[in-house]
Each structure stands twice: as C-alpha cells, then as structure tokens.
Design a protein around this motif. Structure first.
Motif, PDB file in Angstrom:
ATOM      1  N   SER A  12       0.841  -1.249  -0.098  1.00 33.46           N
ATOM      2  CA  SER A  12       0.091   0.057   0.158  1.00 33.46           C
ATOM      3  C   SER A  12       0.836   1.298   0.065  1.00 33.46           C
ATOM      4  O   SER A  12       0.453   2.283  -0.614  1.00 33.46           O
ATOM      5  CB  SER A  12      -0.814   0.035   1.158  1.00 33.46           C
ATOM      6  OG  SER A  12      -0.226   0.003   2.291  1.00 33.46           O
ATOM      7  N   THR A  13       1.960   1.205   0.737  1.00 35.29           N
ATOM      8  CA  THR A  13       2.778   2.533   0.852  1.00 35.29           C
ATOM      9  C   THR A  13       3.174   3.244  -0.663  1.00 35.29           C
ATOM     10  O   THR A  13       3.131   4.451  -0.642  1.00 35.29           O
ATOM     11  CB  THR A  13       4.011   2.372   1.475  1.00 35.29           C
ATOM     12  OG1 THR A  13       3.680   1.750   2.973  1.00 35.29           O
ATOM     13  CG2 THR A  13       4.977   3.319   1.739  1.00 35.29           C
ATOM     14  N   PRO A  14       3.593   2.784  -1.650  1.00 33.43           N
ATOM     15  CA  PRO A  14       3.912   3.149  -3.084  1.00 33.43           C
ATOM     16  C   PRO A  14       2.899   4.006  -3.325  1.00 33.43           C
ATOM     17  O   PRO A  14       2.766   5.202  -3.815  1.00 33.43           O
ATOM     18  CB  PRO A  14       4.435   2.288  -3.784  1.00 33.43           C
ATOM     19  CG  PRO A  14       4.901   1.165  -2.944  1.00 33.43           C
ATOM     20  CD  PRO A  14       3.761   1.044  -1.726  1.00 33.43           C
ATOM     21  N   ALA A  15       1.458   3.328  -3.403  1.00 32.93           N
ATOM     22  CA  ALA A  15       0.154   3.964  -3.842  1.00 32.93           C
ATOM     23  C   ALA A  15      -0.269   5.183  -3.115  1.00 32.93           C
ATOM     24  O   ALA A  15      -0.730   6.373  -3.537  1.00 32.93           O
ATOM     25  CB  ALA A  15      -0.830   3.097  -4.172  1.00 32.93           C
ATOM     26  N   LEU A  16      -0.096   4.881  -1.625  1.00 29.92           N
ATOM     27  CA  LEU A  16      -0.512   6.132  -0.953  1.00 29.92           C
ATOM     28  C   LEU A  16       0.360   7.198  -0.973  1.00 29.92           C
ATOM     29  O   LEU A  16       0.177   8.356  -0.852  1.00 29.92           O
ATOM     30  CB  LEU A  16      -0.622   5.364   0.362  1.00 29.92           C
ATOM     31  CG  LEU A  16      -1.800   4.566   0.890  1.00 29.92           C
ATOM     32  CD1 LEU A  16      -1.551   3.856   2.400  1.00 29.92           C
ATOM     33  CD2 LEU A  16      -2.863   5.175   0.725  1.00 29.92           C
ATOM     34  N   ILE A  51       4.763   0.363  -7.239  1.00 26.22           N
ATOM     35  CA  ILE A  51       3.388  -0.035  -7.490  1.00 26.22           C
ATOM     36  C   ILE A  51       3.382  -1.190  -8.253  1.00 26.22           C
ATOM     37  O   ILE A  51       2.586  -2.241  -7.727  1.00 26.22           O
ATOM     38  CB  ILE A  51       2.717   0.995  -8.100  1.00 26.22           C
ATOM     39  CG1 ILE A  51       2.549   2.408  -7.009  1.00 26.22           C
ATOM     40  CG2 ILE A  51       1.169   0.693  -8.530  1.00 26.22           C
ATOM     41  CD1 ILE A  51       1.874   3.524  -7.608  1.00 26.22           C
ATOM     42  N   GLY A  52       4.102  -1.586  -9.300  1.00 26.56           N
ATOM     43  CA  GLY A  52       4.223  -2.713  -9.988  1.00 26.56           C
ATOM     44  C   GLY A  52       4.486  -3.801  -9.229  1.00 26.56           C
ATOM     45  O   GLY A  52       4.182  -4.968  -9.689  1.00 26.56           O
ATOM     46  N   PHE A  53       5.251  -3.580  -8.053  1.00 30.29           N
ATOM     47  CA  PHE A  53       5.872  -4.805  -7.607  1.00 30.29           C
ATOM     48  C   PHE A  53       4.958  -5.305  -6.565  1.00 30.29           C
ATOM     49  O   PHE A  53       4.682  -6.726  -6.334  1.00 30.29           O
ATOM     50  CB  PHE A  53       6.927  -3.961  -6.521  1.00 30.29           C
ATOM     51  CG  PHE A  53       7.654  -5.253  -5.746  1.00 30.29           C
ATOM     52  CD1 PHE A  53       8.578  -5.958  -6.409  1.00 30.29           C
ATOM     53  CD2 PHE A  53       8.005  -4.903  -4.433  1.00 30.29           C
ATOM     54  CE1 PHE A  53       9.378  -7.111  -5.714  1.00 30.29           C
ATOM     55  CE2 PHE A  53       8.705  -5.842  -3.813  1.00 30.29           C
ATOM     56  CZ  PHE A  53       9.300  -6.654  -4.199  1.00 30.29           C
ATOM     57  N   ALA A  54       3.928  -4.435  -6.027  1.00 28.59           N
ATOM     58  CA  ALA A  54       2.729  -5.145  -4.996  1.00 28.59           C
ATOM     59  C   ALA A  54       1.921  -6.291  -5.515  1.00 28.59           C
ATOM     60  O   ALA A  54       1.966  -7.143  -4.594  1.00 28.59           O
ATOM     61  CB  ALA A  54       2.078  -3.871  -4.687  1.00 28.59           C
ATOM     62  N   VAL A 119      -0.015   1.024 -18.071  1.00 28.74           N
ATOM     63  CA  VAL A 119      -1.394   0.846 -17.216  1.00 28.74           C
ATOM     64  C   VAL A 119      -2.224  -0.349 -17.457  1.00 28.74           C
ATOM     65  O   VAL A 119      -2.327  -1.193 -16.630  1.00 28.74           O
ATOM     66  CB  VAL A 119      -2.494   2.132 -17.704  1.00 28.74           C
ATOM     67  CG1 VAL A 119      -4.037   1.742 -17.038  1.00 28.74           C
ATOM     68  CG2 VAL A 119      -2.188   3.419 -17.000  1.00 28.74           C
ATOM     69  N   VAL A 120      -2.174  -0.802 -18.733  1.00 27.02           N
ATOM     70  CA  VAL A 120      -2.597  -2.125 -19.250  1.00 27.02           C
ATOM     71  C   VAL A 120      -1.757  -3.269 -18.277  1.00 27.02           C
ATOM     72  O   VAL A 120      -2.316  -4.160 -17.919  1.00 27.02           O
ATOM     73  CB  VAL A 120      -2.614  -2.171 -20.631  1.00 27.02           C
ATOM     74  CG1 VAL A 120      -2.723  -3.870 -20.930  1.00 27.02           C
ATOM     75  CG2 VAL A 120      -3.614  -1.333 -21.442  1.00 27.02           C
ATOM     76  N   SER A 121      -0.385  -2.959 -18.256  1.00 30.93           N
ATOM     77  CA  SER A 121       0.403  -3.954 -17.537  1.00 30.93           C
ATOM     78  C   SER A 121       0.040  -4.014 -15.996  1.00 30.93           C
ATOM     79  O   SER A 121      -0.236  -5.052 -15.320  1.00 30.93           O
ATOM     80  CB  SER A 121       1.723  -3.610 -17.569  1.00 30.93           C
ATOM     81  OG  SER A 121       2.409  -3.498 -18.919  1.00 30.93           O
ATOM     82  N   LEU A 122      -0.392  -2.833 -15.554  1.00 35.01           N
ATOM     83  CA  LEU A 122      -0.732  -3.010 -13.898  1.00 35.01           C
ATOM     84  C   LEU A 122      -2.057  -3.642 -14.070  1.00 35.01           C
ATOM     85  O   LEU A 122      -2.374  -4.277 -12.855  1.00 35.01           O
ATOM     86  CB  LEU A 122      -0.864  -1.275 -13.495  1.00 35.01           C
ATOM     87  CG  LEU A 122      -1.208  -1.278 -12.078  1.00 35.01           C
ATOM     88  CD1 LEU A 122      -0.340  -1.906 -11.223  1.00 35.01           C
ATOM     89  CD2 LEU A 122      -1.369   0.243 -11.752  1.00 35.01           C
TER      90      LEU A 122
END
Length: 193
Positions: A12-16, A51-54, A119-122
């Motif tokens: 959560s930390t990266p997106a927050l 974010i991609g790592f989460a 974004v498609v990758s996410l």
C-alpha cells in the motif's frame, strides 16, 4: 511486525505516497508550475515502480504461475509508466523551464503511448493477484480485486492528479491491502511450526 502488517505496508505504501504527492500535482504545466512539476516527477522515479511490485508480492503467495504473470506485468508497469513520468514529467518540465514550449507536444504524445502500456500492464498484474487470491480464498478475493483493478484502470485518465488520480491511487492501495490481508498469515499462524 507481523507478516500480515509487513505485506500490507509493502503493497500500500507506494500508491499512498503517489496519492499524497499527487495532491500537489499541478493540473497544467506552465512557466509558473514547471519547477514543481519537474521536481515532483523526479521524486516519483523510485516510487512508481514499487506499485508494479505490489501485485507480485500478493500473487506469489498462492500460485507460482500467477506470481510470474504478476511479476512480468508489474515489471511492464514499472518500466513503461516510469517512462511516462520521465517524459511527460521530467523532460516536459525541463523543456518548459528552458522556455521551449513548442517541443512538449511530441514528448506528451509518446508519453501517453508508453503510459497506456504501463497501465494495461498494471491491470494485468492486479488481475493476476486477484485470481491468485481467488484460488485460496474464493469470493473473498473479489472486493479487493475489484478495488485494485478499478484503481489500476483509473490511472490512465487520472494519473496522480488531484481528484481522479488521487481516487485511482487510493482504490489501488485499498484493493491491494484487501487482497494482501486474505493471503498473508497472521503472526500466530506464522509462528506455528
């Protein structure tokens, strides 16, 4: 720190952090906002890839195959969306600071293209994490999965701009937390031999 809390913080930390930084994101790049625009995107270079790592941190807990899918897709987000930030953020801000305003349009165009791939990758990474949690927890995966995928989809139109971008990052963080809680062991379960 319990394994569950550690996982919740990691996903959560990266997106927050992006949501908070995004509250300061100017809506338009102008001579007045260029320095802040450029600095903000420089600060975000090490944050966006996390974010991609989460989703991988979640998916790998229940399925090797889905963990690999989430890892590859998360890497796609990390590389392509960071490229968007470097182009539309750092490069465009640098051009604006140098007074080269007519050179920004082609930079924005390629940035949008690589950003869409990111974004498609996410979205794919979040779907892989959702399916991985579904394997173990069935319908309990759906609330988190819906939130995470919705947040990922909204990154395209919202980036991290105040409003839609903030909502995108908060939905993504909430969804990833809900998914993580379903697969992370509690301290009691982790301590059991």
């Amino acid at each position: 720190m319990s394994p569950r809390l550690r996982l919740v913080l990691l996903v959560s930390t990266p997106a927050l952090a992006c949501a908070l930084i995004g509250l300061l994101h100017p809506h338009h790049l102008t001579a007045d906002t260029a320095a802040r625009w450029q600095l903000m995107h420089l600060v975000l270079i090490p944050v966006f890839p996390l974010i991609g790592f989460a989703p991988w941190l979640i998916a790998r807990r229940t399925s090797r195959v889905l963990g690999i899918v989430a890892a590859v897709a998360g890497y796609g987000f990390a590389t392509f969306y960071t490229s968007l930030d470097l182009l539309a953020g750092v490069a465009a801000g640098t051009l604006q600071l140098a007074g080269v305003t007519e050179g920004k349009a082609p930079v924005y165009e390629i940035a949008r293209e690589v950003g869409l791939i990111g974004v498609v990758s996410l979205v794919i990474a979040c779907l892989a994490a959702t399916v991985a949690v579904f394997v173990r927890r069935r319908l309990r995966a759906l609330p988190g999965g819906v939130l995470a995928v919705a947040g990922a989809v909204l990154v395209q139109p919202g980036h991290i701009y105040p409003g839609l971008g903030t909502l995108a990052m908060l939905l993504l963080a909430a969804g990833l937390v809900a998914l993580a809680v379903e697969v992370a062991p509690t301290r009691r379960a982790a301590d059991t031999p």
